[in-house]
Design a protein around this motif. Structure first.
Motif, mmCIF file in Angstrom:
data_model
loop_
_atom_site.group_PDB
_atom_site.id
_atom_site.type_symbol
_atom_site.label_atom_id
_atom_site.label_comp_id
_atom_site.label_asym_id
_atom_site.label_seq_id
_atom_site.Cartn_x
_atom_site.Cartn_y
_atom_site.Cartn_z
ATOM 1 N N ARG A 1 0.805 -1.234 0.000
ATOM 2 C CA ARG A 1 0.000 0.000 0.000
ATOM 3 C C ARG A 1 0.832 1.275 0.000
ATOM 4 O O ARG A 1 0.281 2.378 0.060
ATOM 5 N N SER A 2 2.145 1.145 -0.091
ATOM 6 C CA SER A 2 3.014 2.319 -0.061
ATOM 7 C C SER A 2 2.806 3.180 -1.302
ATOM 8 O O SER A 2 2.828 2.677 -2.428
ATOM 9 N N ASP A 3 2.599 4.478 -1.103
ATOM 10 C CA ASP A 3 2.417 5.367 -2.247
ATOM 11 C C ASP A 3 3.216 6.657 -2.141
ATOM 12 O O ASP A 3 3.108 7.537 -3.000
ATOM 13 N N SER A 4 4.044 6.786 -1.076
ATOM 14 C CA SER A 4 4.808 8.020 -0.922
ATOM 15 C C SER A 4 5.978 7.813 0.036
ATOM 16 O O SER A 4 5.900 6.983 0.952
ATOM 17 N N LYS A 5 7.052 8.553 -0.199
ATOM 18 C CA LYS A 5 8.197 8.605 0.707
ATOM 19 C C LYS A 5 8.390 10.036 1.231
ATOM 20 O O LYS A 5 9.496 10.461 1.546
ATOM 21 N N GLU A 6 7.299 10.752 1.370
ATOM 22 C CA GLU A 6 7.361 12.140 1.812
ATOM 23 C C GLU A 6 7.890 12.237 3.237
ATOM 24 O O GLU A 6 7.719 11.324 4.052
ATOM 25 N N TYR A 7 8.553 13.374 3.548
ATOM 26 C CA TYR A 7 9.033 13.626 4.896
ATOM 27 C C TYR A 7 7.906 13.511 5.927
ATOM 28 O O TYR A 7 6.773 13.917 5.680
ATOM 29 N N ARG A 8 8.249 13.013 7.104
ATOM 30 C CA ARG A 8 7.276 12.897 8.182
ATOM 31 C C ARG A 8 7.312 14.087 9.131
ATOM 32 O O ARG A 8 6.383 14.298 9.911
ATOM 33 N N GLY A 9 8.407 14.815 9.151
ATOM 34 C CA GLY A 9 8.532 15.936 10.071
ATOM 35 C C GLY A 9 9.574 15.669 11.140
ATOM 36 O O GLY A 9 10.117 14.562 11.252
ATOM 37 N N LEU A 10 9.873 16.674 11.945
ATOM 38 C CA LEU A 10 10.965 16.584 12.914
ATOM 39 C C LEU A 10 10.707 15.535 13.985
ATOM 40 O O LEU A 10 11.655 14.932 14.511
ATOM 41 N N SER A 11 9.443 15.291 14.332
ATOM 42 C CA SER A 11 9.114 14.283 15.341
ATOM 43 C C SER A 11 8.970 12.892 14.750
ATOM 44 O O SER A 11 8.723 11.930 15.486
ATOM 45 N N GLY A 12 9.136 12.771 13.428
ATOM 46 C CA GLY A 12 9.015 11.473 12.800
ATOM 47 C C GLY A 12 7.565 11.055 12.627
ATOM 48 O O GLY A 12 6.674 11.884 12.408
ATOM 49 N N ASN A 13 7.325 9.766 12.756
ATOM 50 C CA ASN A 13 6.005 9.174 12.535
ATOM 51 C C ASN A 13 5.152 9.369 13.786
ATOM 52 O O ASN A 13 5.375 8.735 14.813
ATOM 53 N N ALA A 14 4.131 10.234 13.680
ATOM 54 C CA ALA A 14 3.313 10.571 14.850
ATOM 55 C C ALA A 14 2.551 9.360 15.374
ATOM 56 O O ALA A 14 2.398 9.178 16.594
ATOM 57 N N ALA A 15 2.055 8.506 14.482
ATOM 58 C CA ALA A 15 1.332 7.308 14.917
ATOM 59 C C ALA A 15 2.264 6.358 15.670
ATOM 60 O O ALA A 15 1.871 5.733 16.660
ATOM 61 N N PHE A 16 3.504 6.245 15.196
ATOM 62 C CA PHE A 16 4.505 5.439 15.900
ATOM 63 C C PHE A 16 4.753 5.995 17.295
ATOM 64 O O PHE A 16 4.800 5.238 18.283
#
Length: 406
Positions: free
Chosen positions: A59-74
């Motif tokens: 289901r991967s459709d993007s490698k866009e930046y997540r931001g300084l805090s990384g993956n918020a859901a993680f």
């Protein structure tokens, strides 16, 4: 410019790993690096991790930046896993990091930005990277004892030493499966440490790298949750390298608990600023894998079952090694080993004895005596036991050590 650079020291663990790789003896045994190995000597990809990766790839459709805090859901999922349901959401903030070491460094930078020159207490012995990371961030380091004469946790000594830590200090504690000794506090000892922190005002800084590999996931997380309930401020560095097997994906998290939402928000921004200057943003893949596992009941159950199987193998290895040592007349060493937990143990051997273990028996551990219990194939345990017994004074046939040295 580069001609002016003095000769830098090499990393002792990786230097020893290179020496092992160059050793041509077929019986050589690598107990240096802290990785889990299965009975065939491999460091496998966990089944839940592999399934999560397949689903993510589909289901991967993007490698866009997540931001300084990384993956918020993680960050939310890992904080919930570590802290459990008892901590209000506005008391905690989490930032994805480059593995557990990155979390240690980010939190060390936070300490230094908050109060430059803070003293951080670490155990003696400690994880080999604790002091370098803290000192590189500009912090002072003091030590407190950890083990008693028999290699167990020295409760009285630790409480005595940390009685000197005050309100301006931070105390680094390993949440479970102490590296390098394998000696852990009992629940009553954690209660005493939490009480001492609350009374004297020092801030606990928990390094959580091996949860799930000691007494089980919930039991290993209990000391961290106890501290979260008892003290106003808590720093936690979390690694996913060992219990998710994501060594090369460098997946971790820095968690901060404060007494107010305002303080926590400021701490989160400070962590983001520190990340910006060190590496900008963390890698996504490992965080996405962990998030997928923790969000799916089936994957989560499969991961926990596999983690429990890994823990069982480590526990069995330790019991088998203790049994073999006892049979070879090393009863005191066997008793100490049997009480320890997690991936590592400290052998009661001096530096010369560890070098002799390497030379005569092709067993590679650190010169401090640390070995990776999780790295032993079951059929190699007798070899390790004979080597330990040999350098302690006699081999399995009872011959004196002098007769083994050529």
């Amino acid at each position: 410019m580069l001609e002016l650079l003095p000769t830098p020291p090499t990393d002792p663990l990786w230097e020893l790993t290179a020496e092992f790789a160059a050793d041509e003896r077929p019986e050589r045994l690598d107990l240096v690096l802290g990785v889990y190995r299965d009975p065939d000597g491999r460091t496998p990809v966990m089944a839940a991790v592999r399934e999560a990766e397949i689903r993510l790839a589909q289901r991967s459709d993007s490698k866009e930046y997540r931001g300084l805090s990384g993956n918020a859901a993680f960050n939310r999922a890992l904080a919930a896993l570590v802290l459990g349901p008892g901590v209000p959401a506005d008391r905690a903030a989490a930032v994805q990091t480059v593995a557990g070491s990155g979390a240690l460094r980010l939190l060390a930078d936070l300490i230094c930005r908050t109060r430059p020159g803070t003293t951080v207490w670490i155990s003696d012995p400690a994880y080999v990277n604790h002091r370098p990371i803290l000192e590189a961030a500009g912090l002072r380091v003091r030590t407190y004892g950890w083990c008693d004469a028999e290699g167990g946790f020295d409760a009285d000594g630790v409480l005595r030493d940390l009685g000197a830590a005050g309100r301006d200090d931070v105390v680094l504690l390993q949440g479970c499966c102490h590296n390098p000794t394998g000696a852990d506090p009992a629940p009553r000892d954690w209660e005493a440490l939490a009480e001492l922190s609350a009374r004297n005002g020092w801030v606990p800084f928990v390094d959580l790298a091996y949860h799930g590999l000691g007494d089980g996931l919930e039991a290993d997380l209990w000391p961290t949750r106890l501290l979260a309930a008892r003290v106003p401020e808590l720093l936690i560095a979390v690694s996913c390298s060992k219990n998710f097997g994501l060594y090369a994906d460098r997946t971790g998290c820095a968690i901060v608990l404060g007494a107010s939402g305002r303080a926590v928000r400021h701490a989160e921004t400070a962590l983001q600023n520190a990340a910006r200057t060190l590496y900008s943003m963390p890698p996504e893949h490992g965080a996405a894998v962990v998030t997928a596992i923790l969000a799916d009941d089936g994957l989560r159950a499969a991961w926990q079952a596999e983690l429990e199987a890994m823990r069982g193998r480590i526990t069995h290895n330790r019991a088998e090694l203790a049994s073999h040592l006892s049979a070879l007349g090393c009863e005191a060493q066997a008793r100490a080993l049997a009480r320890q937990k997690g991936m590592f143990s400290m052998l009661p051997l001096t530096r010369p004895q560890m070098l002799l273990l390497r030379r005569l028996y092709a067993v590679y551990g650190t010169t401090s005596g640390r070995i990776n219990i999780a790295g032993i194939a079951a059929h190699r345990i007798p070899q390790l036991a004979r080597g330990i017994a040999g350098v302690l004074g006699s081999d399995h046939a009872g011959r004196p050590l002098e007769g083994l040295v050529h």
